[in-house]
Design a protein around this motif. Structure first.
Motif, PDB file in Angstrom:
ATOM      1  N   PRO A  79       5.843  20.873  19.497  1.00 26.75           N
ATOM      2  CA  PRO A  79       6.624  19.946  19.979  1.00 26.75           C
ATOM      3  C   PRO A  79       5.743  18.902  20.718  1.00 26.75           C
ATOM      4  O   PRO A  79       6.157  17.684  21.373  1.00 26.75           O
ATOM      5  N   ALA A  80       4.368  19.119  20.963  1.00 27.07           N
ATOM      6  CA  ALA A  80       3.377  18.016  21.691  1.00 27.07           C
ATOM      7  C   ALA A  80       3.247  17.153  20.520  1.00 27.07           C
ATOM      8  O   ALA A  80       2.770  15.903  21.251  1.00 27.07           O
ATOM      9  N   GLU A  81       3.302  17.105  19.497  1.00 21.74           N
ATOM     10  CA  GLU A  81       3.297  16.329  18.398  1.00 21.74           C
ATOM     11  C   GLU A  81       4.281  15.246  18.312  1.00 21.74           C
ATOM     12  O   GLU A  81       5.540  15.367  18.506  1.00 21.74           O
ATOM     13  N   PRO A  82       4.198  14.059  17.902  1.00 22.13           N
ATOM     14  CA  PRO A  82       5.030  13.065  17.746  1.00 22.13           C
ATOM     15  C   PRO A  82       6.088  13.632  16.604  1.00 22.13           C
ATOM     16  O   PRO A  82       5.372  14.296  15.736  1.00 22.13           O
ATOM     17  N   LEU A  83       7.114  13.152  16.582  1.00 22.80           N
ATOM     18  CA  LEU A  83       8.292  13.639  15.773  1.00 22.80           C
ATOM     19  C   LEU A  83       7.822  13.223  14.197  1.00 22.80           C
ATOM     20  O   LEU A  83       7.898  14.112  13.257  1.00 22.80           O
ATOM     21  N   MET A  84       7.267  11.997  14.034  1.00 19.41           N
ATOM     22  CA  MET A  84       6.731  11.725  12.885  1.00 19.41           C
ATOM     23  C   MET A  84       5.493  10.764  13.036  1.00 19.41           C
ATOM     24  O   MET A  84       5.318  10.125  13.804  1.00 19.41           O
ATOM     25  N   ARG A  85       4.528  11.166  11.962  1.00 17.07           N
ATOM     26  CA  ARG A  85       3.385  10.065  11.959  1.00 17.07           C
ATOM     27  C   ARG A  85       2.717   9.763  10.764  1.00 17.07           C
ATOM     28  O   ARG A  85       3.091  10.764   9.736  1.00 17.07           O
ATOM     29  N   ARG A  86       1.716   8.946  10.677  1.00 19.78           N
ATOM     30  CA  ARG A  86       1.488   8.426   9.449  1.00 19.78           C
ATOM     31  C   ARG A  86       0.277   9.527   9.037  1.00 19.78           C
ATOM     32  O   ARG A  86      -0.580   9.683   9.888  1.00 19.78           O
ATOM     33  N   LEU A  87       0.179  10.174   7.755  1.00 22.41           N
ATOM     34  CA  LEU A  87      -1.129  11.085   7.596  1.00 22.41           C
ATOM     35  C   LEU A  87      -2.139  10.337   6.856  1.00 22.41           C
ATOM     36  O   LEU A  87      -3.083  10.508   7.168  1.00 22.41           O
ATOM     37  N   ALA A  88      -1.532   9.429   6.003  1.00 22.30           N
ATOM     38  CA  ALA A  88      -2.523   8.749   5.055  1.00 22.30           C
ATOM     39  C   ALA A  88      -2.178   7.543   4.600  1.00 22.30           C
ATOM     40  O   ALA A  88      -0.990   7.456   4.379  1.00 22.30           O
ATOM     41  N   ARG A  89      -3.045   6.557   4.270  1.00 22.12           N
ATOM     42  CA  ARG A  89      -2.533   5.224   3.478  1.00 22.12           C
ATOM     43  C   ARG A  89      -3.735   5.057   2.552  1.00 22.12           C
ATOM     44  O   ARG A  89      -4.865   5.213   3.027  1.00 22.12           O
ATOM     45  N   SER A  90      -3.217   4.244   1.484  1.00 22.88           N
ATOM     46  CA  SER A  90      -4.056   3.707   0.612  1.00 22.88           C
ATOM     47  C   SER A  90      -4.718   2.413   1.284  1.00 22.88           C
ATOM     48  O   SER A  90      -4.006   1.885   2.325  1.00 22.88           O
ATOM     49  N   GLN A 121      -7.733  12.079   1.724  1.00 18.06           N
ATOM     50  CA  GLN A 121      -9.308  12.444   1.929  1.00 18.06           C
ATOM     51  C   GLN A 121      -9.354  11.995   3.567  1.00 18.06           C
ATOM     52  O   GLN A 121      -9.240  10.887   3.772  1.00 18.06           O
ATOM     53  N   GLY A 122      -9.138  12.724   4.394  1.00 12.67           N
ATOM     54  CA  GLY A 122      -8.951  12.627   5.796  1.00 12.67           C
ATOM     55  C   GLY A 122      -7.549  11.736   5.956  1.00 12.67           C
ATOM     56  O   GLY A 122      -6.480  12.163   5.642  1.00 12.67           O
ATOM     57  N   ASP A 123      -7.763  10.468   6.766  1.00 11.44           N
ATOM     58  CA  ASP A 123      -6.666   9.739   6.860  1.00 11.44           C
ATOM     59  C   ASP A 123      -6.227   8.664   5.768  1.00 11.44           C
ATOM     60  O   ASP A 123      -5.627   7.889   6.125  1.00 11.44           O
ATOM     61  N   ARG A 124      -7.049   8.800   4.641  1.00 11.89           N
ATOM     62  CA  ARG A 124      -7.103   7.708   3.685  1.00 11.89           C
ATOM     63  C   ARG A 124      -6.421   8.531   2.261  1.00 11.89           C
ATOM     64  O   ARG A 124      -6.636   9.688   2.284  1.00 11.89           O
ATOM     65  N   LEU A 125      -6.214   7.522   1.425  1.00 13.36           N
ATOM     66  CA  LEU A 125      -5.644   8.054   0.115  1.00 13.36           C
ATOM     67  C   LEU A 125      -7.000   7.185  -0.833  1.00 13.36           C
ATOM     68  O   LEU A 125      -6.828   5.996  -0.552  1.00 13.36           O
ATOM     69  N   ARG A 182       0.867  -1.165  -0.100  1.00 12.26           N
ATOM     70  CA  ARG A 182       0.026   0.012   0.153  1.00 12.26           C
ATOM     71  C   ARG A 182       0.916   1.167  -0.119  1.00 12.26           C
ATOM     72  O   ARG A 182       2.273   1.168   0.224  1.00 12.26           O
ATOM     73  N   LEU A 183       0.640   2.447  -0.191  1.00 13.34           N
ATOM     74  CA  LEU A 183       1.108   3.612  -0.423  1.00 13.34           C
ATOM     75  C   LEU A 183       0.910   4.405   1.142  1.00 13.34           C
ATOM     76  O   LEU A 183      -0.288   4.347   1.483  1.00 13.34           O
ATOM     77  N   GLY A 184       2.002   4.695   1.660  1.00 14.38           N
ATOM     78  CA  GLY A 184       1.839   5.529   2.805  1.00 14.38           C
ATOM     79  C   GLY A 184       2.302   6.943   2.779  1.00 14.38           C
ATOM     80  O   GLY A 184       3.495   7.160   2.032  1.00 14.38           O
ATOM     81  N   VAL A 185       1.665   7.804   3.600  1.00 14.87           N
ATOM     82  CA  VAL A 185       2.090   9.086   3.391  1.00 14.87           C
ATOM     83  C   VAL A 185       2.551   9.686   4.937  1.00 14.87           C
ATOM     84  O   VAL A 185       1.387   9.425   5.854  1.00 14.87           O
ATOM     85  N   TRP A 186       3.623   9.852   5.232  1.00 15.23           N
ATOM     86  CA  TRP A 186       4.152  10.277   6.533  1.00 15.23           C
ATOM     87  C   TRP A 186       4.383  11.796   6.760  1.00 15.23           C
ATOM     88  O   TRP A 186       4.704  12.340   5.383  1.00 15.23           O
ATOM     89  N   THR A 187       4.272  12.424   7.891  1.00 17.83           N
ATOM     90  CA  THR A 187       4.666  13.549   7.912  1.00 17.83           C
ATOM     91  C   THR A 187       5.552  13.787   9.118  1.00 17.83           C
ATOM     92  O   THR A 187       5.206  13.066  10.294  1.00 17.83           O
ATOM     93  N   LEU A 188       6.268  15.022   9.097  1.00 13.25           N
ATOM     94  CA  LEU A 188       7.314  15.409  10.261  1.00 13.25           C
ATOM     95  C   LEU A 188       6.478  16.422  11.206  1.00 13.25           C
ATOM     96  O   LEU A 188       5.776  17.141  10.517  1.00 13.25           O
ATOM     97  N   ARG A 189       6.777  16.518  12.407  1.00 13.72           N
ATOM     98  CA  ARG A 189       6.218  17.632  13.210  1.00 13.72           C
ATOM     99  C   ARG A 189       6.502  18.986  12.692  1.00 13.72           C
ATOM    100  O   ARG A 189       7.546  19.333  12.007  1.00 13.72           O
ATOM    101  N   ALA A 190       5.527  19.686  12.737  1.00 15.96           N
ATOM    102  CA  ALA A 190       5.686  21.194  12.116  1.00 15.96           C
ATOM    103  C   ALA A 190       6.783  21.861  13.055  1.00 15.96           C
ATOM    104  O   ALA A 190       6.540  21.374  14.150  1.00 15.96           O
ATOM    105  N   PRO A 191       7.518  22.679  12.647  1.00 14.13           N
ATOM    106  CA  PRO A 191       8.177  23.658  13.518  1.00 14.13           C
ATOM    107  C   PRO A 191       7.407  24.472  14.666  1.00 14.13           C
ATOM    108  O   PRO A 191       6.131  24.850  14.266  1.00 14.13           O
ATOM    109  N   GLY A 192       7.634  24.213  15.824  1.00 24.94           N
ATOM    110  CA  GLY A 192       7.100  24.927  17.090  1.00 24.94           C
ATOM    111  C   GLY A 192       5.929  24.157  17.506  1.00 24.94           C
ATOM    112  O   GLY A 192       5.170  24.567  18.268  1.00 24.94           O
TER     113      GLY A 192
END
Length: 186
Positions: A53-64, A108-112, A41-51
């Motif tokens: 700090p409460a978010e994880p450093l990296m998280r899956r944004l969406a997946r097919s 579309q939300g957390d899906r591709l 499947r395809l996965g899209v991950w994102t890094l924590r936005a600058p500023g």
């Protein structure tokens, strides 16, 4: 940083891709994730936005969805606004050695979710250590450059009016010859 997948999952590709999938000007990480029984499947991950700090450093944004059959793979092509509606889609070839189907998906939300499909094209040969082809824009919007299943000819695909159109780009010369067609004609 280390990411731990469940035992049934692996990251499976030649490299992660850093593409702006959301259109916010920051690249996301596009990867192929494979399951032992369900294929890729395809996965899209994102890094924590600058500023933030409460978010994880990296998280899956969406997946097919997984392809559904083990030992079935997909080969990413690129991300752009292929449909011309202002939203970005991701192009990939599902099963580049068997089914050879180009697919467009979008967030579309957390899906591709599926947008379109086109048969009989590929971007990978068994044993090649790279994914061939990719995107180009020769002034009329993004085109997807892929190969015919027998690797004899290159084609450029554009998506307009709810369908793909093909332009033959000529013969493919040598193992990395498809990439020569990524340049726009003079």
């Amino acid at each position: 940083m280390q990411l731990t997948q469940p035992e049934t999952h692996v990251f499976e590709d030649v490299a992660p891709r850093f593409w702006d999938v959301t259109g916010d000007g920051r690249p996301e990480i596009v990867v192929v994730e494979s399951h032992a029984r369900l294929g890729a499947r395809l996965g899209v991950w994102t890094l924590r936005a600058p500023g933030a700090p409460a978010e994880p450093l990296m998280r899956r944004l969406a997946r097919s969805d997984f392809i559904g059959t083990r030992f079935r793979w997909l080969a990413p092509v690129g991300a752009a606004d292929f449909t011309g509606d202002g939203r970005r889609e991701i192009a990939y070839v599902e099963t580049p050695h068997l089914g050879r189907t180009l697919r467009l998906v979008r967030l579309q939300g957390d899906r591709l979710v599926a947008v379109a499909a086109h048969p009989c094209v590929t971007n990978h040969r068994i044993g090649d250590p790279f994914i061939a082809g990719g995107l180009r824009d020769c002034g009329a919007g993004p085109e997807i450059v892929l190969a015919r299943p027998d690797w004899s000819r290159a084609v450029a695909l554009r998506f307009r009016n709810d369908r793909f159109t093909e332009t033959d780009l000529g013969p493919i010369a040598g193992p990395e010859g498809l990439d020569a067609h990524l340049s726009c004609p003079p």
